[in-house]
Design an enzyme around this catalytic site. Structure first.
Site, PDB file in Angstrom:
ATOM      1  N   THR A  96       0.834  -1.216   0.000  1.00  0.00           N
ATOM      2  CA  THR A  96       0.000   0.000   0.000  1.00  0.00           C
ATOM      3  C   THR A  96       0.862   1.257   0.000  1.00  0.00           C
ATOM      4  O   THR A  96       0.547   2.247  -0.673  1.00  0.00           O
ATOM      5  CB  THR A  96      -0.901  -0.001   1.246  1.00  0.00           C
ATOM      6  OG1 THR A  96      -1.807  -1.101   1.131  1.00  0.00           O
ATOM      7  CG2 THR A  96      -1.698   1.280   1.368  1.00  0.00           C
ATOM      8  N   SER A 146       1.194  -7.286  -1.191  1.00  0.00           N
ATOM      9  CA  SER A 146       1.745  -8.382  -0.385  1.00  0.00           C
ATOM     10  C   SER A 146       0.826  -9.610  -0.378  1.00  0.00           C
ATOM     11  O   SER A 146       1.260 -10.698  -0.018  1.00  0.00           O
ATOM     12  CB  SER A 146       2.062  -7.919   1.041  1.00  0.00           C
ATOM     13  OG  SER A 146       0.918  -7.877   1.842  1.00  0.00           O
ATOM     14  N   THR A 170       1.103  -4.645   4.288  1.00  0.00           N
ATOM     15  CA  THR A 170       0.861  -5.011   5.683  1.00  0.00           C
ATOM     16  C   THR A 170       0.221  -6.391   5.837  1.00  0.00           C
ATOM     17  O   THR A 170       0.365  -7.019   6.890  1.00  0.00           O
ATOM     18  CB  THR A 170      -0.045  -3.964   6.368  1.00  0.00           C
ATOM     19  OG1 THR A 170      -1.281  -3.881   5.661  1.00  0.00           O
ATOM     20  CG2 THR A 170       0.629  -2.600   6.394  1.00  0.00           C
ATOM     21  N   ASP A 171      -0.462  -6.857   4.801  1.00  0.00           N
ATOM     22  CA  ASP A 171      -1.245  -8.084   4.965  1.00  0.00           C
ATOM     23  C   ASP A 171      -0.405  -9.320   5.249  1.00  0.00           C
ATOM     24  O   ASP A 171      -0.831 -10.208   5.977  1.00  0.00           O
ATOM     25  CB  ASP A 171      -2.124  -8.322   3.716  1.00  0.00           C
ATOM     26  CG  ASP A 171      -3.358  -7.434   3.728  1.00  0.00           C
ATOM     27  OD1 ASP A 171      -3.991  -7.313   4.793  1.00  0.00           O
ATOM     28  OD2 ASP A 171      -3.677  -6.864   2.680  1.00  0.00           O
TER      29      ASP A 171
END
Lengths: 164, 164, 164, 164
Positions: free
Chosen positions: A11, A53, A82-83
């Protein structure tokens, strides 16, 4: 002493494509962010990949591990979606033990006005200089060891495993 | 464990007054910046003063020292104008030795698009968690001990005393 | 004399949902944009719908036409997604002939730093005050009659039918 | 048909000088603003001067008048500080009667996040295309004839002479 920043996408680096109305990747914003932070550290920025990700496969993570092993720097920041940031941290921790490696990312793209990206980059670059060798996740102003962190998807924040 | 942030003003918090065309102070932006950084640290923000650091007198610095001594937190970030940040750090270091205190600021007001403030705040909040007790200045992505730093006014960056 | 602004959604008002990583709608930004433009016009803002213009059906367009007919104002700005802005303008033009109606939108959401939305809103509010009754599209600093405009999807700009 | 934009400075184009902590002028932002507005008008931008309008003397205003007379375009936008915008409009109106000339400016510099500049530029470029020959001031979403406008310094908005 120089630091290495590996860019993997996420992101953090997404942009709005005005022809399609979707989010996509162009060039990384990390250099621009370092300039904006008036960063005077000796930082080598290297783009390893530019992907979401959720699309990160085992082969991508091996590429990241190889890059961490191969570079001469012992302090490494990795920008990452972040995932699956914690999954990647886990894979790195199994392979690299003598360097300080801090993964960070953003909940909102840097190109959007309200992004947390600049705060997180400042945080990650600071933790990587101050912490002992190991693999960490720096998000939400906090720094977590790779084996004591998860992303709480309901609220969009990172927390230690013990926290409800 | 909670952190304390003391706000003293500085470029960090300056705003444009559209009626007079000059820069002035209104409320601090620190809480807004913490929200933007999705900061999940337990931070107590307290405004001690809102002044340009060139206007800071001995009495102001005593107020800052007293606040550092009096608060229960042992990790303290102080937002401060860059021009006399090192002077204030020196005064604090003479009085407080058991806490980690990090001073930071900005070269451009947070309210302006291109500010380094968010980067610096992320940096200061990270160093304060990771470093041993002492008084530090966090600027330009680096962290300096209070007795080995100066602002190079010609280029607008902080550097150790040994650097030309 | 007051103006009416009807909000229908479109890229103009899209936001980034940090939990899902997708673009969606929350509240409109039009009031905030009017404040930022220090707009002193007597403007009544009314949200008719918050949808992507690709999802706009005949029933939505009838609702827009009804609102244009029913309101007491004779100068109306409509914020609208760019993809079907011309279709909506055509439907309105068949039904309303005594009012000045200007449709506008944005190629990049207002919430993102680089949006054209504020420029376009300033443009649409100006054309609507200055032009004779009729239905127009205000984009790219230009104003087009509803029957002499198309969106050139290859480059993302509006142009008269005669322009290649 | 092309438009002319004359740049004279004013708050519109002011920037923050991080070495001195003061506001000053560098290059104009007008071209960047036109790109951000995805403006497809044929616009010729010419910088006449870069000064605060409080420093504008008779000789500066003569230079502006001469430029308005000399250029081949009949639609002219002038960016100008707000404090003496009406005085300059008055001088131009005495000398130029066959062109449409719209002065505009900003209450907050474009380089600062919350500027009204982009809104005002979109507004001025639209009024100049739509209005009959004459000299006008476009601010606050409104357009005023040069002889029926004043800046209300108490609240920082432009208003017609009859408005309290």
């Amino acid at each position: 002493m120089s630091l290495r920043v590996f860019v993997t996408g996420g992101t953090f680096d997404k942009e709005y494509d005005e022809l399609t109305g979707t989010l996509h990747f162009e060039a990384t914003h990390v250099e621009e962010m370092l300039r904006r932070g008036r960063c005077m550290l000796d930082v080598n920025v290297e783009v390893l990949m530019m992907i979401d990700s959720l699309e990160m496969k085992e082969s991508h993570r091996h590429r990241i591990v190889d890059a961490c092993v191969a570079c001469t720097e012992t302090q490494i920041v990795i920008t990452h979606g972040t995932d699956t940031m914690v999954e990647t941290a886990t894979v790195i921790a199994a392979a690299v033990t003598t360097k300080t490696i801090v993964l960070t990312g953003a909940m909102v793209p840097y190109a959007f006005g309200s992004s947390d990206g600049l705060f997180n980059l400042g945080s990650a670059l600071s933790f990587v200089q101050a912490l002992a060798p190991g693999v960490y996740v720096a998000m939400n102003g906090r720094c977590f060891r790779w084996d004591d962190v998860r992303k709480n998807r309901d609220v969009g924040v990172f927390e230690p495993l013990g926290e409800a």
